[in-house]
Design an enzyme around this catalytic site. Structure first.
Site, PDB file in Angstrom:
ATOM      1  CD  GLU A   1      93.451  33.565  27.680  1.00  0.00           C
ATOM      2  OE1 GLU A   1      92.640  33.928  26.789  1.00  0.00           O
ATOM      3  OE2 GLU A   1      93.178  32.704  28.533  1.00  0.00           O
TER       4      GLU A   1
ATOM      5  CG  HIS B   1      83.515  35.783  29.923  1.00  0.00           C
ATOM      6  ND1 HIS B   1      84.400  34.740  29.786  1.00  0.00           N
ATOM      7  CD2 HIS B   1      83.880  36.700  28.986  1.00  0.00           C
ATOM      8  CE1 HIS B   1      85.243  34.986  28.817  1.00  0.00           C
ATOM      9  NE2 HIS B   1      84.971  36.182  28.318  1.00  0.00           N
TER      10      HIS B   1
ATOM     11  CG  ASP C   1      91.067  40.953  27.194  1.00  0.00           C
ATOM     12  OD1 ASP C   1      90.981  39.709  27.165  1.00  0.00           O
ATOM     13  OD2 ASP C   1      92.005  41.582  26.658  1.00  0.00           O
ATOM     14  N   GLY C   2      90.632  39.357  29.884  1.00  0.00           N
ATOM     15  CA  GLY C   2      91.446  38.901  31.015  1.00  0.00           C
ATOM     16  C   GLY C   2      90.750  37.905  31.925  1.00  0.00           C
TER      17      GLY C   2
ATOM     18  NE  ARG D   1      95.666  37.216  29.981  1.00  0.00           N
ATOM     19  CZ  ARG D   1      95.979  37.528  28.731  1.00  0.00           C
ATOM     20  NH1 ARG D   1      97.195  37.315  28.279  1.00  0.00           N
ATOM     21  NH2 ARG D   1      95.088  38.054  27.913  1.00  0.00           N
ATOM     22  CB  THR D   2      91.182  37.065  36.230  1.00  0.00           C
ATOM     23  OG1 THR D   2      91.697  38.248  35.613  1.00  0.00           O
ATOM     24  CG2 THR D   2      90.728  37.394  37.646  1.00  0.00           C
TER      25      THR D   2
ATOM     26  CE1 TYR E   1      90.633  28.335  26.088  1.00  0.00           C
ATOM     27  CE2 TYR E   1      91.181  28.008  23.778  1.00  0.00           C
ATOM     28  CZ  TYR E   1      91.290  28.745  24.952  1.00  0.00           C
ATOM     29  OH  TYR E   1      92.045  29.897  24.966  1.00  0.00           O
TER      30      TYR E   1
END
Length: 350
Positions: free
Chosen positions: A145, A274, A278-279, A282-283, A313
């Site tokens: 990230e 999504h 943000d995050g 990672r989540t 990606y």
């Protein structure tokens, strides 16, 4: 099955105490398996088959037979129910097999062989090994990230409480928060907690705590775009419904899929929705690894270097834009295989 277990143990010349140590359970539990007063779990069946050199399929069939008989007993309608269940099971098996490519199936078989080997060496595992590998996971997941802390700096921030000159407060918090999120999913694993909305929001809250406190543990209220991707996440007013469907899908499929496929699917589906400002990455990776840990696998640590990140990606992009998840499923399976191989190389005695 109880006779099968006892005979196999005696033929191997293994005492109940020794078998208990191999399985990582209490000696009394082994005795209960052998006298039929307690049934092993699915994971324990795998360990028993390996430890006692019993054909896994034979032992699994015996276990399932007893489980079925225990549930349905001698009810007059049991046979009719069994016939209906047989048709549904055949359909589900056919569907799952058709959905897996030969390449992916080979990978999953190799992974399960590695996991079976690992189960035999669990007694050589240690807190220090897990701590080091979890540190690497925090470093790599944050590096994906854009976090610029090195592995050594990540260690100093997390384990020594030091501040690294020239690094932002956000980067420090990302390291600390991710470590706490790992600790949290390990608690969920120990409690065998089912994956529900509350737990996903709690994980996300830990990831963004002190960084975006107003958004931590909350679904987004605005539309977002993903940098470098053509995938457009759903509008904010659809997020809650999409997440509801996400958990429904999990409940419907958690017992049908191979754990690796299930974990990868839950990662891809979450990051595609999504749901957070943000995050999300990672989540999603933490959710994936929670599922892997719950099924006895190890953390799948996706590297944050340029080449690994681009492969990651691209596989995600293909899954999100062409409705073809093959590349992503194979990617995650390969990462888990490599993680298992490394874990084994560390704990396996010379």
């Amino acid at each position: 099955m109880k006779t099968l277990l006892k005979n196999a143990r005696e033929q191997k010349g293994i005492k109940t105490r020794e078998l208990a140590q191999l399985l990582g359970i209490d000696q009394a539990l082994v005795s209960k398996f052998e006298n039929g007063s307690r049934k092993p779990t699915r994971e324990q069946i795998s360990k028993l088959a390996t430890a006692l050199d019993i054909n896994f399929e034979e032992l699994m069939i015996a276990w399932l037979k007893e489980k079925i008989l225990y549930e349905i007993g001698t009810d007059d309608l049991a046979l009719k129910a069994m016939l209906l269940a047989e048709e549904e099971i055949k359909y589900n098996i056919s569907y799952v097999r058709k959905s897996l490519s030969k390449n992916l199936q080979v990978l999953l078989n190799e992974i399960d062989e590695l996991k079976s080997k690992l189960d035999n060496f669990r007694q050589f595992d240690s807190y220090r090994i897990k701590q080091a590998l979890e540190l690497e996971y925090t470093f790599e997941s944050n590096r994906i990230e854009g976090n610029t802390l090195t592995l050594r700096e990540t260690d100093l921030v997390i384990n020594e409480g030091l501040t690294i000159s020239g690094k932002s407060m956000r980067e420090h918090l990302e390291a600390i928060n991710h470590k706490e999120a790992i600790d949290y999913i390990k608690q969920l694993m120990d409690k065998n907690t089912s994956l529900i909305e509350r737990e996903v929001l709690a994980i996300h809250n830990l990831i963004l705590r002190g960084i975006h406190p107003e958004d931590a543990g909350r679904y987004r209220k605005v539309q977002v775009m993903i940098k470098g991707s053509t995938h457009m996440p759903p509008q904010p007013f659809l997020v809650a419904k999409e997440m509801e469907d996400y958990f429904i899908w999990y409940e419907e499929n958690k017992s049908k899929m191979h754990p690796i496929v299930l974990a990868a699917e839950m990662h891809e589906r979450l990051v595609t929705i999504h749901p957070f400002i943000d995050g999300n990455g990672r989540t999603s990776r933490l959710i994936m690894n929670l599922i892997l840990l719950q099924h006895g696998y190890v953390i799948a640590n996706i590297k944050g270097d340029y080449d690994s990140r681009m492969k990651y990606y691209q596989a995600l992009e293909t899954a999100q834009t062409s409705n073809n998840k093959e590349d992503f499923l194979v990617f995650i399976a390969q990462i888990e295989k490599e993680s298992l191989e490394r874990y084994l190389s560390i704990i396996q005695p010379a």
